[in-house]
Design a protein around this motif. Structure first.
Motif, PDB file in Angstrom:
ATOM      1  N   GLY A   1      10.260  33.414 -31.088  1.00  0.00           N
ATOM      2  CA  GLY A   1      10.957  34.542 -30.486  1.00  0.00           C
ATOM      3  C   GLY A   1      10.181  35.220 -29.389  1.00  0.00           C
ATOM      4  N   LYS A   2       9.207  34.527 -28.826  1.00  0.00           N
ATOM      5  CA  LYS A   2       8.367  35.146 -27.800  1.00  0.00           C
ATOM      6  C   LYS A   2       9.192  35.539 -26.587  1.00  0.00           C
ATOM      7  CE  LYS A   2       4.146  34.492 -25.091  1.00  0.00           C
ATOM      8  NZ  LYS A   2       4.705  35.163 -23.936  1.00  0.00           N
ATOM      9  N   VAL A   3       8.917  36.712 -26.084  1.00  0.00           N
ATOM     10  CA  VAL A   3       9.588  37.221 -24.901  1.00  0.00           C
ATOM     11  C   VAL A   3       8.646  37.064 -23.710  1.00  0.00           C
ATOM     12  CG1 VAL A   3      10.712  39.221 -23.851  1.00  0.00           C
ATOM     13  CG2 VAL A   3      10.871  38.845 -26.325  1.00  0.00           C
ATOM     14  N   GLU A   4       9.193  36.665 -22.600  1.00  0.00           N
ATOM     15  CA  GLU A   4       8.393  36.478 -21.398  1.00  0.00           C
ATOM     16  C   GLU A   4       7.668  37.771 -21.029  1.00  0.00           C
ATOM     17  OE1 GLU A   4       8.945  34.597 -16.891  1.00  0.00           O
ATOM     18  OE2 GLU A   4      10.691  35.194 -18.101  1.00  0.00           O
ATOM     19  N   HIS A   5       6.455  37.645 -20.544  1.00  0.00           N
ATOM     20  CA  HIS A   5       5.588  38.749 -20.119  1.00  0.00           C
ATOM     21  C   HIS A   5       4.967  39.509 -21.292  1.00  0.00           C
ATOM     22  CE1 HIS A   5       7.195  37.966 -16.186  1.00  0.00           C
ATOM     23  NE2 HIS A   5       8.402  38.347 -16.541  1.00  0.00           N
ATOM     24  N   THR A   6       5.175  39.061 -22.532  1.00  0.00           N
ATOM     25  CA  THR A   6       4.566  39.726 -23.681  1.00  0.00           C
ATOM     26  C   THR A   6       3.603  38.770 -24.380  1.00  0.00           C
ATOM     27  OG1 THR A   6       6.233  39.056 -25.308  1.00  0.00           O
ATOM     28  CG2 THR A   6       6.685  41.050 -24.002  1.00  0.00           C
ATOM     29  N   ALA A   7       2.723  39.320 -25.213  1.00  0.00           N
ATOM     30  CA  ALA A   7       1.764  38.515 -25.966  1.00  0.00           C
ATOM     31  C   ALA A   7       1.713  39.023 -27.400  1.00  0.00           C
ATOM     32  CB  ALA A   7       0.368  38.589 -25.332  1.00  0.00           C
ATOM     33  N   SER A   8       1.496  38.116 -28.345  1.00  0.00           N
ATOM     34  CA  SER A   8       1.434  38.483 -29.759  1.00  0.00           C
ATOM     35  C   SER A   8       0.216  37.854 -30.405  1.00  0.00           C
ATOM     36  CB  SER A   8       2.707  38.022 -30.496  1.00  0.00           C
ATOM     37  OG  SER A   8       2.895  36.626 -30.343  1.00  0.00           O
ATOM     38  N   TYR A   9      -0.449  38.631 -31.279  1.00  0.00           N
ATOM     39  CA  TYR A   9      -1.651  38.193 -31.981  1.00  0.00           C
ATOM     40  C   TYR A   9      -1.467  38.565 -33.447  1.00  0.00           C
ATOM     41  CZ  TYR A   9      -3.102  38.567 -27.120  1.00  0.00           C
ATOM     42  OH  TYR A   9      -3.148  38.457 -25.750  1.00  0.00           O
ATOM     43  N   VAL A  10      -1.353  37.562 -34.315  1.00  0.00           N
ATOM     44  CA  VAL A  10      -0.965  37.773 -35.708  1.00  0.00           C
ATOM     45  C   VAL A  10      -2.121  37.363 -36.622  1.00  0.00           C
ATOM     46  CG1 VAL A  10       0.724  37.205 -37.484  1.00  0.00           C
ATOM     47  CG2 VAL A  10       1.436  37.344 -35.094  1.00  0.00           C
TER      48      VAL A  10
ATOM     49  N   GLN B   1      -1.041  41.831 -40.311  1.00  0.00           N
ATOM     50  CA  GLN B   1      -0.943  42.711 -39.154  1.00  0.00           C
ATOM     51  C   GLN B   1      -0.724  41.880 -37.893  1.00  0.00           C
ATOM     52  OE1 GLN B   1      -4.585  44.938 -38.720  1.00  0.00           O
ATOM     53  NE2 GLN B   1      -5.691  43.228 -37.795  1.00  0.00           N
ATOM     54  N   ALA B   2      -0.141  42.515 -36.899  1.00  0.00           N
ATOM     55  CA  ALA B   2       0.105  41.856 -35.612  1.00  0.00           C
ATOM     56  C   ALA B   2      -0.033  42.880 -34.503  1.00  0.00           C
ATOM     57  CB  ALA B   2       1.499  41.236 -35.581  1.00  0.00           C
ATOM     58  N   TYR B   3      -0.606  42.426 -33.385  1.00  0.00           N
ATOM     59  CA  TYR B   3      -0.662  43.222 -32.164  1.00  0.00           C
ATOM     60  C   TYR B   3       0.269  42.592 -31.141  1.00  0.00           C
ATOM     61  CZ  TYR B   3      -4.854  45.399 -34.098  1.00  0.00           C
ATOM     62  OH  TYR B   3      -5.735  46.089 -34.901  1.00  0.00           O
ATOM     63  N   LEU B   4       1.056  43.441 -30.497  1.00  0.00           N
ATOM     64  CA  LEU B   4       1.948  43.008 -29.432  1.00  0.00           C
ATOM     65  C   LEU B   4       1.557  43.762 -28.166  1.00  0.00           C
ATOM     66  CD1 LEU B   4       5.317  43.277 -31.408  1.00  0.00           C
ATOM     67  CD2 LEU B   4       3.879  41.248 -31.129  1.00  0.00           C
ATOM     68  N   VAL B   5       1.401  43.034 -27.082  1.00  0.00           N
ATOM     69  CA  VAL B   5       1.092  43.647 -25.793  1.00  0.00           C
ATOM     70  C   VAL B   5       2.279  43.387 -24.882  1.00  0.00           C
ATOM     71  CG1 VAL B   5      -0.511  43.768 -23.870  1.00  0.00           C
ATOM     72  CG2 VAL B   5      -1.363  43.227 -26.160  1.00  0.00           C
TER      73      VAL B   5
ATOM     74  N   THR C   1       2.532  49.050 -23.127  1.00  0.00           N
ATOM     75  CA  THR C   1       2.582  49.406 -24.542  1.00  0.00           C
ATOM     76  C   THR C   1       1.894  48.352 -25.408  1.00  0.00           C
ATOM     77  OG1 THR C   1       4.669  50.588 -24.229  1.00  0.00           O
ATOM     78  CG2 THR C   1       4.119  49.951 -26.475  1.00  0.00           C
ATOM     79  N   VAL C   2       1.091  48.839 -26.358  1.00  0.00           N
ATOM     80  CA  VAL C   2       0.498  48.000 -27.389  1.00  0.00           C
ATOM     81  C   VAL C   2       1.126  48.394 -28.720  1.00  0.00           C
ATOM     82  CG1 VAL C   2      -1.613  47.378 -28.634  1.00  0.00           C
ATOM     83  CG2 VAL C   2      -1.681  47.728 -26.154  1.00  0.00           C
TER      84      VAL C   2
ATOM     85  N   LEU D   1      12.397  44.036 -28.731  1.00  0.00           N
ATOM     86  CA  LEU D   1      12.726  45.385 -28.254  1.00  0.00           C
ATOM     87  C   LEU D   1      11.812  45.815 -27.118  1.00  0.00           C
ATOM     88  CD1 LEU D   1      13.465  47.325 -31.579  1.00  0.00           C
ATOM     89  CD2 LEU D   1      15.067  46.868 -29.720  1.00  0.00           C
ATOM     90  N   LEU D   2      10.548  45.427 -27.198  1.00  0.00           N
ATOM     91  CA  LEU D   2       9.608  45.825 -26.163  1.00  0.00           C
ATOM     92  C   LEU D   2       9.750  44.976 -24.904  1.00  0.00           C
ATOM     93  CD1 LEU D   2       6.391  46.462 -28.280  1.00  0.00           C
ATOM     94  CD2 LEU D   2       7.867  48.172 -27.197  1.00  0.00           C
ATOM     95  N   GLY D   3      10.251  43.762 -25.054  1.00  0.00           N
ATOM     96  CA  GLY D   3      10.366  42.860 -23.904  1.00  0.00           C
ATOM     97  C   GLY D   3      11.662  42.977 -23.153  1.00  0.00           C
TER      98      GLY D   3
END
Length: 294
Positions: free
Chosen positions: A232-241, A255-259, A263-264, A292-294
């Motif tokens: 489900g990755k959205v373009e221009h975003t990054a995820s670290y799980v 936990q997961a970080y989304l950039v 917004t983080v 939602l963020l992307g």
């Protein structure tokens, strides 16, 4: 649905013309077949069983066709329980983006070089799924830096707070809930002045993609989640799980970080007990918040 037509069978007509000599010669009569022995006829109970199975196959075939039509004739989200109950996913409500101020662009559109989310950040928080009990202290509004750093072990809180004070952090929005199985979820959205500041904070504090970052409260250690495929990755975003490996303590933490632009996001889930925290609903939560963020 494309209907298939059956080809009509045509009978072979005898060829015209005069019969040849071989055809004119009478053939000897064919001896009659011997009568079937009484044991060659299927028993009556076998015939009844065959009839019952035939009727059952016709009924099941009709039901299967009806079910297939019912599913394909509806929108995927209109089918109750589709792809949610079988694999443990939660029943989130239909998502929608908050309204933008007049003339404001989306974060990843042309002209928005700082990749700023101009919509109200609180409207970009993922809503709680069906059956959840809301966390009254994380009700979807603004929270303090102290509340955010309380998610981490005490040894890391002072450093994280100092990092946020030195950065151009605008505000933090948060929402939390607990599911009937005891799984606790918290989502934090940290908004900075631009995408550059957001990326710098994440990379400086959490080591980019190399490590899982500061351990959350209650977790002895964290490691990168190898089962995470970035779905489900959205373009221009990054995820670290990341996930707390076994053996964990009283509750396992994920936990997961989304950039995403300026917004983080931090997504945290934990569930007490030896069974640990379920992977599927956690990944589902991360994917939906990222969208939602992307």
């Amino acid at each position: 649905m494309t209907e298939q037509t059956e080809a009509e069978a045509e009978a072979d007509a005898p060829a015209g013309g005069a019969p040849d000599a071989a055809a004119a010669t009478p053939m000897p009569p064919v001896p009659p077949l011997p009568p079937l022995p009484p044991t060659s006829r299927p028993p009556r109970r076998v015939l009844r069983a065959v009839a019952r199975w035939t009727v059952a196959a016709l009924v099941l075939g009709g039901l299967g066709a009806g079910s297939a039509y019912a599913i394909t004739s509806k929108e995927r989200t209109d089918v109750p329980g589709l792809a949610t109950e079988s694999d443990g996913r939660w029943g989130y409500p239909r998502l929608s983006l908050p309204a933008l101020p007049p003339g404001a662009p989306r974060p990843f559109t042309e002209g928005n070089t700082a990749e700023v989310h101009h919509a109200d950040l609180r409207g970009l928080l993922l809503p709680a799924p069906a059956g959840a009990t809301a966390d009254k202290k994380l009700a979807g509004g603004w929270i303090s830096t102290e509340r955010f750093v309380s998610e981490y072990e005490k040894s890391s809180r002072a450093d994280i707070a100092a990092e946020l004070e030195e950065s151009p952090l605008r505000h933090i929005a948060a929402r939390g809930w607990t599911m009937p199985d005891g799984t606790s979820s918290r989502i934090y959205l940290l908004q900075f002045n631009s995408a550059g500041y957001a990326e710098a904070f994440h990379d400086e504090r959490y080591g980019g993609t190399a490590t899982a970052g500061d351990p959350p409260a209650g977790a002895a250690q964290m490691e990168l989640d190898e089962s995470w495929s970035g779905g489900g990755k959205v373009e221009h975003t990054a995820s670290y799980v990341a996930v707390e490996p076994k053996p964990f303590g009283a509750a396992q933490v994920r936990q997961a970080y989304l950039v995403a632009g300026d917004t983080v996001a931090l997504v945290v889930q934990s569930r007490p007990g030896a069974g640990g925290t379920s992977r599927v609903p956690f990944h589902q939560t991360v994917i939906l918040q990222n969208q939602l963020l992307g």
